[in-house]
Structure formats: structure tokens, C-alpha cells
Design an enzyme around this catalytic site. Structure first.
Site, PDB file in Angstrom:
ATOM      1  N   HIS A  61       0.864  -1.182   0.000  1.00  0.00           N
ATOM      2  CA  HIS A  61       0.000   0.000   0.000  1.00  0.00           C
ATOM      3  C   HIS A  61       0.898   1.229   0.000  1.00  0.00           C
ATOM      4  CE1 HIS A  61       0.978  -0.620   4.212  1.00  0.00           C
ATOM      5  NE2 HIS A  61       0.422   0.528   4.553  1.00  0.00           N
ATOM      6  N   HIS A  63       1.269   3.949   2.201  1.00  0.00           N
ATOM      7  CA  HIS A  63       1.714   4.711   3.360  1.00  0.00           C
ATOM      8  C   HIS A  63       3.227   4.889   3.276  1.00  0.00           C
ATOM      9  CE1 HIS A  63      -2.042   3.826   6.036  1.00  0.00           C
ATOM     10  NE2 HIS A  63      -2.166   4.944   5.346  1.00  0.00           N
ATOM     11  N   ASP A  65       5.785   4.684   5.180  1.00  0.00           N
ATOM     12  CA  ASP A  65       6.761   3.739   5.720  1.00  0.00           C
ATOM     13  C   ASP A  65       6.917   2.493   4.846  1.00  0.00           C
ATOM     14  OD1 ASP A  65       4.149   3.084   6.510  1.00  0.00           O
ATOM     15  OD2 ASP A  65       4.782   2.056   8.321  1.00  0.00           O
ATOM     16  N   HIS A  66       6.141   2.417   3.753  1.00  0.00           N
ATOM     17  CA  HIS A  66       6.239   1.281   2.842  1.00  0.00           C
ATOM     18  C   HIS A  66       6.755   1.664   1.451  1.00  0.00           C
ATOM     19  CE1 HIS A  66       3.995  -1.686   5.392  1.00  0.00           C
ATOM     20  NE2 HIS A  66       3.657  -0.546   5.960  1.00  0.00           N
ATOM     21  N   HIS A 138      -6.894  -3.033   5.845  1.00  0.00           N
ATOM     22  CA  HIS A 138      -6.217  -1.902   6.472  1.00  0.00           C
ATOM     23  C   HIS A 138      -7.107  -0.667   6.289  1.00  0.00           C
ATOM     24  CE1 HIS A 138      -2.975   0.137   8.346  1.00  0.00           C
ATOM     25  NE2 HIS A 138      -2.450   0.692   7.270  1.00  0.00           N
ATOM     26  N   ASP A 207       0.195  -4.680   7.801  1.00  0.00           N
ATOM     27  CA  ASP A 207      -0.830  -3.639   7.866  1.00  0.00           C
ATOM     28  C   ASP A 207      -2.224  -4.184   7.563  1.00  0.00           C
ATOM     29  OD1 ASP A 207       1.746  -2.349   7.657  1.00  0.00           O
ATOM     30  OD2 ASP A 207       0.647  -0.473   7.461  1.00  0.00           O
ATOM     31  N   HIS A 266       7.138  -5.555  11.179  1.00  0.00           N
ATOM     32  CA  HIS A 266       6.377  -4.306  11.234  1.00  0.00           C
ATOM     33  C   HIS A 266       6.026  -3.942  12.672  1.00  0.00           C
ATOM     34  CE1 HIS A 266       3.254  -1.291  10.214  1.00  0.00           C
ATOM     35  NE2 HIS A 266       3.975  -1.151   9.108  1.00  0.00           N
TER      36      HIS A 266
END
Length: 304
Positions: A61, A63, A65-66, A138, A207, A266
């Protein structure tokens, strides 16, 4: 053989001892990356692996941090004189999101091919990897990925002869090619091969709340790399609120899916002394382990 490395295990923000989310797999000279959080290229360098063979990047996805490590990784791959096309796979909007990040990496010596997933499930065959994407739960659209190295059956000499297959076609059929011969006959690999043998299967999911799609996708995987955002049982309500999982929920998924082994990843930035929680996790699923940056394994085909 499939090499698997957990490059980063952090969620939300990087820490001095924990990079953000990313994992890499290597098979037959081709590398596959899942997620690319900040610091991913440093983690690859620390592991001693290389950038140039990365042929596929899958995003769960969008976000930060990914995906925030993507521009730097692309520039590094370009500086490594990569010229072969790079395939990116991710939820709808991938080309727009990656294009925005590429404002600071506009000129690359290789083509980027985008595959955007719009259905609950999708399958892809790239460089010997069978990639199965599956929707999870998520607070934005998010997918998990199962990566399989499938293994054909053994060549069956008597079967090939019984089916009247010309000997000159045997090697091509063994490699999985379907052949339309000059005499108008169609020959398929199944005509010379025995039953498919067990391959190698890895499922990666972060997530999400627990979902049936994850249990199904991870069924009998050799390795499940699964989110464990929170270890403290009192944080279950927070996990539900932000649509993440606890260590114990991840272990229940692993047990239900009958996987061989599970690595947790994570982690919340607030998580400390994670190992203290593992005995209760292993009460649910014995082969549970904490993921660590740089943790890797060589998965081998079963001997017959």
C-alpha cells in the site's frame, strides 16, 4: 532455492536499530522486492546484496513507511548501470504515486512497467516467480503477496513414448512450452511430465486485521512473514482501531494456515523487549520467531 531476506522490520518510523518495512527474495539471478520503506537501499547494502538484479517491486500500500525509500533506490539502480525494464506491482494509483515520488528521480536508464491491481485477487508470472496478490483489511487499500517457485513434475520417458511425442520436442516440453507441430498436432508439457512436485512458497503480509484471505493465501507456506505491530495484550483495542495485528493474532493466522514457520515484522516504535512476549506467542504457534533486520533464510526444494 529461494533466498529470503527481511531487510526492515519497523513500522511508522525508522529507529537507529530498525529500518522500515521491506523484504527481498532472490531466485535464479532475479531479485524481487516487497515494499521499500525509508532506508531500504542502506539495508540492502548492509546485507551485501545488490541492487541491479531487482526486476520486480511489489507494494502492499502507499503509506510512507512502505514506499518512501523508492526514489533513492531507483537512482541507485540507475547508477548501477541497470538498463533492463523494472516491473512495479501495487494497488490502483501506483503509477500516479510512483510518478510523484520520481520528481526527484526523473531520469533513469531503464523503463518502469506498472501493474495496478484492481480486483480482490490477482496473479502474475515474472522471471520464474508466481506472485499472488490478495486484498487485506487496512485503513486504505492494501494487499498481501504470496510468492511461489513452482516445480514441474519429472520427465516420464514411457509416457512420452506412449503419447507419440517426437524426441526432438522433449526438452522444450520439459521446459513448459506448448508446441503446435508442423503436422497440426498440439503437444503440452503434461504429455511428458509426471505430477507437479512441491515448490517453495512464501507469504508476506503487513498492515491488516486478521482476514480469511490471508489464511487462504498462506496455506501450508514454507514461510509466513506477518505483521505483529503490538505485543502487549492491552493494545488489542489500538490494533483494531488502526487496523493492525498483535503478535497473538498473527500466531493464530499461522496456526490456521498450517505454515512451516512464521517471522513477525512491522513492529511499533514503542515495542521494547519483544522476546519476552514470544513464549505466549509460541503457545499458539510453536515455530514463531521475531523478525530482525537482515534476517535471512535459504529455502530449498524438498528432496525426493
Amino acid at each position: 532455492m529461494l533466498d529470503v531476506c527481511l531487510l526492515g522490520t519497523g513500522g511508522m518510523m525508522p529507529l537507529p536499530h530498525r529500518f522500515l518495512t521491506a523484504a527481498m527474495m532472490r531466485y535464479n539471478g532475479s531479485n524481487l522486492l516487497i515494499d521499500c520503506g525509508e532506508g531500504t537501499q542502506v539495508a540492502i547494502k548492509e546485507k551485501g546484496w545488490t541492487f541491479k538484479p531487482i526486476d520486480v517491486v511489489c507494494f502492499t500500500h502507499y503509506h510512507a513507511d512502505h514506499i518512501s525509500g523508492l526514489p533513492g533506490l531507483l537512482l541507485t539502480m540507475g547508477n548501477a548501470e541497470r538498463t533492463e525494464p523494472l516491473t512495479m506491482i501495487g494497488p490502483k494509483g501506483l503509477e500516479r504515486v510512483a510518478g510523484a515520488l520520481r520528481v526527484i528521480a526523473p531520469e533513469l536508464p531503464f523503463e518502469i512497467r506498472y501493474i495496478e491491481i484492481t480486483e480482490p485477487e490477482a496473479d502474475f508470472e515474472i522471471n520464474g516467480y508466481h506472485i499472488h496478490a490478495f486484498r487485506v483489511n487496512h485503513n486504505i487499500v492494501c494487499y498481501g503477496y504470496t510468492v511461489e517457485i513452482k516445480r514441474a513434475g519429472r520427465f516420464q520417458l514411457e509416457q512420452a513414448k506412449a503419447n507419440g511425442i517426437p524426441q526432438k520436442l522433449w526438452s522444450r516440453l520439459q521446459k513448459g512450452e506448448t508446441i503446435l507441430s508442423e503436422d497440426g498436432n498440439t503437444y503440452t508439457p503434461e504429455m511428458v511430465l509426471g505430477p507437479a512436485r512441491k515448490g517453495i512458497k512464501v507469504t508476506y503480509c503487513t498492515d491488516t486485521r486478521p482476514t480469511e484471505s490471508l489464511v487462504k493465501a498462506a496455506e501450508r507456506a514454507d514461510l509466513l512473514i506477518c505483521e505483529g505491530m503490538y505485543a502487549e495484550k492491552e493494545k488489542l483495542a489500538k490494533a483494531k482501531q488502526y487496523k493492525h495485528m498483535t503478535f497473538y493474532e498473527a500466531a493464530e493466522i499461522a496456526a490456521r494456515a498450517k505454515v512451516q514457520e512464521m517471522w513477525l515484522t512491522h513492529f511499533s516504535p514503542s515495542l521494547v523487549r519483544a522476546e519476552e512476549y514470544m513464549p505466549k506467542v509460541r503457545d499458539i504457534f510453536e515455530n514463531s520467531y521475531l523478525g530482525k533486520d537482515g534476517k535471512s533464510v535459504e529455502l530449498l526444494f524438498e528432496e525426493e
